[in-house]
Scaffold this motif. Sequence first.
Motif, short mmCIF file in Angstrom:
data_model
loop_
_atom_site.label_atom_id
_atom_site.label_comp_id
_atom_site.label_asym_id
_atom_site.label_seq_id
_atom_site.Cartn_x
_atom_site.Cartn_y
_atom_site.Cartn_z
N LEU A 175 73.83 82.72 49.35
CA LEU A 175 74.36 81.48 48.79
C LEU A 175 74.53 81.56 47.28
CD1 LEU A 175 72.56 78.77 50.94
CD2 LEU A 175 74.91 79.60 51.11
N GLU A 176 73.68 82.33 46.60
CA GLU A 176 73.89 82.54 45.16
C GLU A 176 75.23 83.22 44.92
OE1 GLU A 176 71.20 83.94 42.22
OE2 GLU A 176 69.46 83.46 43.46
N SER A 177 75.54 84.21 45.74
CA SER A 177 76.83 84.89 45.60
C SER A 177 77.97 83.90 45.80
CB SER A 177 76.94 86.02 46.63
OG SER A 177 75.97 87.01 46.39
N PHE A 178 77.82 83.04 46.81
CA PHE A 178 78.85 82.05 47.10
C PHE A 178 79.05 81.09 45.93
CE2 PHE A 178 80.08 77.87 48.69
CZ PHE A 178 81.25 78.16 49.35
N PHE A 179 77.97 80.46 45.47
CA PHE A 179 78.08 79.47 44.39
C PHE A 179 78.46 80.11 43.06
CE2 PHE A 179 75.85 76.60 47.29
CZ PHE A 179 76.48 75.39 47.02
N ASP A 180 77.99 81.32 42.82
CA ASP A 180 78.37 82.01 41.59
C ASP A 180 79.88 82.22 41.53
OD1 ASP A 180 77.59 83.54 39.10
OD2 ASP A 180 78.55 85.15 40.23
N PHE A 188 89.83 75.49 57.11
CA PHE A 188 88.46 75.39 57.62
C PHE A 188 87.93 76.80 57.81
CE2 PHE A 188 85.68 75.84 61.31
CZ PHE A 188 84.61 75.05 60.91
N ARG A 189 86.66 76.99 57.46
CA ARG A 189 86.01 78.27 57.71
C ARG A 189 84.61 78.03 58.27
NH1 ARG A 189 87.03 83.41 56.09
NH2 ARG A 189 88.47 82.70 54.44
N GLN A 190 84.34 78.61 59.43
CA GLN A 190 82.98 78.62 59.97
C GLN A 190 82.26 79.80 59.33
OE1 GLN A 190 81.15 76.65 61.44
NE2 GLN A 190 79.53 77.75 62.51
N MET A 191 81.29 79.50 58.48
CA MET A 191 80.58 80.56 57.78
C MET A 191 79.57 81.23 58.72
SD MET A 191 81.83 80.66 54.72
CE MET A 191 80.63 81.44 53.63
N PRO A 192 79.25 82.49 58.49
CA PRO A 192 78.25 83.17 59.32
C PRO A 192 76.83 82.73 58.93
CG PRO A 192 78.99 84.62 57.58
CD PRO A 192 79.82 83.38 57.46
N VAL A 193 75.89 83.01 59.82
CA VAL A 193 74.48 82.83 59.44
C VAL A 193 74.21 83.78 58.27
CG1 VAL A 193 72.09 83.06 60.19
CG2 VAL A 193 73.82 82.15 61.78
N PRO A 194 73.65 83.30 57.15
CA PRO A 194 73.53 84.12 55.94
C PRO A 194 72.75 85.41 56.16
CG PRO A 194 73.11 81.83 55.42
CD PRO A 194 73.18 81.91 56.91
N ALA A 195 73.22 86.45 55.50
CA ALA A 195 72.54 87.75 55.47
C ALA A 195 72.82 88.38 54.11
CB ALA A 195 73.05 88.65 56.59
N VAL A 200 79.61 90.45 49.64
CA VAL A 200 81.01 90.53 49.20
C VAL A 200 81.82 89.43 49.90
CG1 VAL A 200 83.10 91.93 49.28
CG2 VAL A 200 80.93 92.96 48.60
N PHE A 201 81.57 89.23 51.19
CA PHE A 201 82.29 88.19 51.94
C PHE A 201 82.01 86.81 51.37
CE2 PHE A 201 81.76 84.85 55.11
CZ PHE A 201 83.07 84.69 55.51
N ALA A 202 80.76 86.52 51.02
CA ALA A 202 80.40 85.21 50.48
C ALA A 202 81.25 84.87 49.26
CB ALA A 202 78.92 85.17 50.13
N GLN A 242 84.23 86.24 48.47
CA GLN A 242 85.63 86.08 48.86
C GLN A 242 85.87 84.74 49.53
OE1 GLN A 242 87.90 88.27 47.92
NE2 GLN A 242 89.55 86.96 48.70
N ALA A 243 84.92 84.29 50.36
CA ALA A 243 85.06 82.99 51.03
C ALA A 243 85.12 81.86 50.01
CB ALA A 243 83.91 82.78 52.00
N ALA A 244 84.29 81.96 48.96
CA ALA A 244 84.31 80.94 47.91
C ALA A 244 85.65 80.93 47.20
CB ALA A 244 83.18 81.20 46.91
N LYS A 245 86.14 82.12 46.88
CA LYS A 245 87.42 82.22 46.18
C LYS A 245 88.55 81.68 47.04
CE LYS A 245 88.08 85.93 43.83
NZ LYS A 245 88.35 87.34 43.44
N GLU A 246 88.56 82.03 48.33
CA GLU A 246 89.61 81.55 49.22
C GLU A 246 89.58 80.03 49.34
OE1 GLU A 246 91.97 83.26 50.66
OE2 GLU A 246 91.31 85.29 50.17
#
Length: 624
Positions: free
Chosen positions: A13-18, A140-147, A154-156, A158-162
Amino acid sequence: MPQANPQAVGLFLESFFDELCACGVRNVVVCPGSRSTPLAMTAFELSQRDPKRLRVLVDVDERGAAFVALGMGKATGVPAAVVCTSGSAVANFYPAVLEAESSGVPLLLLTGDRPPQLQGLGAPQTCDQLHLFGSHVRAFRQMPVPAATEDMLVFARQAAKEAVIACAPRRGLGSLSVPVAGASTGGAVHLNFPFDEPLKPDFSEHLPAEALGNPSLVAKIKALRSKEIQGCIAPVSCEPSDEAIESLVHTLRKKRVLMVAGDGAAFSERDARAVLDLADYASIPVLADPLSGLRCRGYGVSIESYDAVLGSPQGVPEALRPDAVIRFGRYPVSKRLTQWLRKLSAEGMFTVVVDPCETRDFNAATDIYLPCSAACFASAITGNWIGRSKHIIGVTPAQRSFLSAWMQANENVAAALGQVESDEGADAFEGAYVHALMDELPPDACLFVGNSMSIRAVDTFCRCQSSTIQILGNRGLNGIDGTVSTMFGASWAQPMRPVTLLVGDLALLHDLNALALQRELFALGLPAPSITIVLLNNNGGAIFDMLPQQSDEPYFERLFLTPQDVDFESAARAFSVPYQRVDSVAEFREAYQAQVGKPGFHLIEINVPLRGVKDRYAPYWGLA
C-alpha cells in the motif's frame, strides 16, 4: 484460513499511495471503518511523514465524504481519493459518483473489502462490490490481496498511475492555470481492495525497494516513478484542422454569431481569456452562465442579464436574433435561453458545439461538433478571424451592430436589476440579498451555489465585473445532496480562498451533518480556511411554486412545498458553528463583512416567505 502479512500489506500500500502522490494526488478523505484499516492507516502514515505531499481528512459520513472529495476535484481539477470500509458504506458513494460522471470531475474511490474466501458465504458486512458502480465510473479494478513480491510492488504503482490517468481531466493535469470554474471532462474510478486479517499494516520497512535489498526492484520502481506535480498526465489538445477552422470561419462570417457558455465551458483562467479574447476580437456577444467561468472576467462582450432580456413581455427583438450559435459546455441554467435556442434551431439557426468529450445537446441542434477545449478552439479560430490566415476575414458591420444591440439590451436590464435593494419589499426578497452578496464578495473568493432557487438568484443578479471570483456548483444532476460537503472539499483544496456557500434550507438540511467537519478545519494545526454559509431559508421547497405542480389543493403543500420549520440556530450550536440571523439587506451586509475571512464555519440565516416566489421574481425576469 489465510492470514495477511502486515509487513507485506504495508509495503504494497505504501507503493500504491506513493505513486498516487507522484501523480499529483494530494488529498485523501477517510471514512472510519474496520476493513479499510490498511488503506486509512497507510494514507495517514504518509501524511505524517510529509504533510505537504499528502493530507488526510476524516469524515464519518461516507455519502458526505465522497462529496468532499468531489469538491476537491471540482475546485482544482486534481483527483482526491476517498476511502471507506466494505458493505453499505460503498453504496453511500453512489450520489457523488453520479455527479462526478455528469459534471466531469475526477474522483478516486478506494474501498475495503472482504477477501475472496469470505465472499458469498454470509460473512458480516460483505456483499458483491465488483463493478458496483457499473458504467458510471470510467474504470474499475479489483485489486489483488496485497503481497510484497517484486512484481506485486511494481503492479501497485502501475495500478495507482492507471487510476489517476483514467479519472483525470482529458486536458492534462499538468497544463492547468488558475482555476476559475468547476473541473470538466474528468470522472470517477473505483479500486476495490480485499484484505485478510490482521488488518493493521506494519510500516517498519517503509522504503520498499531499498528495504528489500533488491537492485532489480529499485531500478524498476525508479523507471516507473512519475515526476512529481502531476507529471504522468500529458495534455490532450485535439486541435481541429486548419481546413476545418477556415471553413467554419467562412461560414460564420456571413452570419450574426452568438456565443453561449454553460457549466464546463472553461476551467482555467487560460480557457476563459482565450474565449473572451476571441469574442472581443470578433465582436461576438457571450451569454455567460455564472458557472461557465466567463461571467466575472470583466469583458464588455459578456452578457449577464440575458435571461431577463429574453423574458420581455414584448418578445425578443429581431436585432438580438442570431443566425449562428457557438456553445461551450452544457446548456446554461436559464430554461428560457435553452427553449429560445431550441426554437431558433428549428427555424434554421446554425449551431456549433465545442466540448472535449460530448455534445451535451438534449435539444438535438448540433450542426458541427468540435471535440476540443475552449482554449484550443479559440486559439485556432482567432488567427483566422482577425486576418492572420491567407483569408482576410475581419468583422462585418452586421456583427458589430449585433453586439451593440445585445450590449444595449443588457445595459438596460442590468440598470433595473441594480436597483433591487432599494425596491419596495427588498428585505423579504431573495434577490436583494444575493445582489448584496455579489457586491460584498472578496475579489479572490470562491462562491459555491446550491441548486433550486439559489443558482437562479445568482444567474439573475450576478453582474459582470473584473475579478478573480470562482463560482462553483453541482449542476451535473441538479441535486441538493452533498452540497455542504462539496463546498467544504473545494475550500479544503484551496485554503487561501475565502469560500461562501449560498444555499437553501432543504439543501442545508439534507447535508447538515457536514457541519461536523468544522473540527477537521483545525485538526492539522494549519491555518483554517474561511467558510461563510448564507442560508436563504423559506422553510421548504419554494421552487415548486414556479412549476406546473403549483396548486392551492392540499397535496401541493404536503408533497412539494414540504414546510420544515427547522431551528437552524440550534443546529449550528450543536456543531459549534457561529450563527447570526438577519432581517434586512443592510443587516446582511454588516454581518457578512464581519464574518468573511474569519477561519472556520459561520452561518448567516435569512428568512424569506415560502409562498409567492414567482411573484417576487416576476418584475426582474421580464424587464427588457
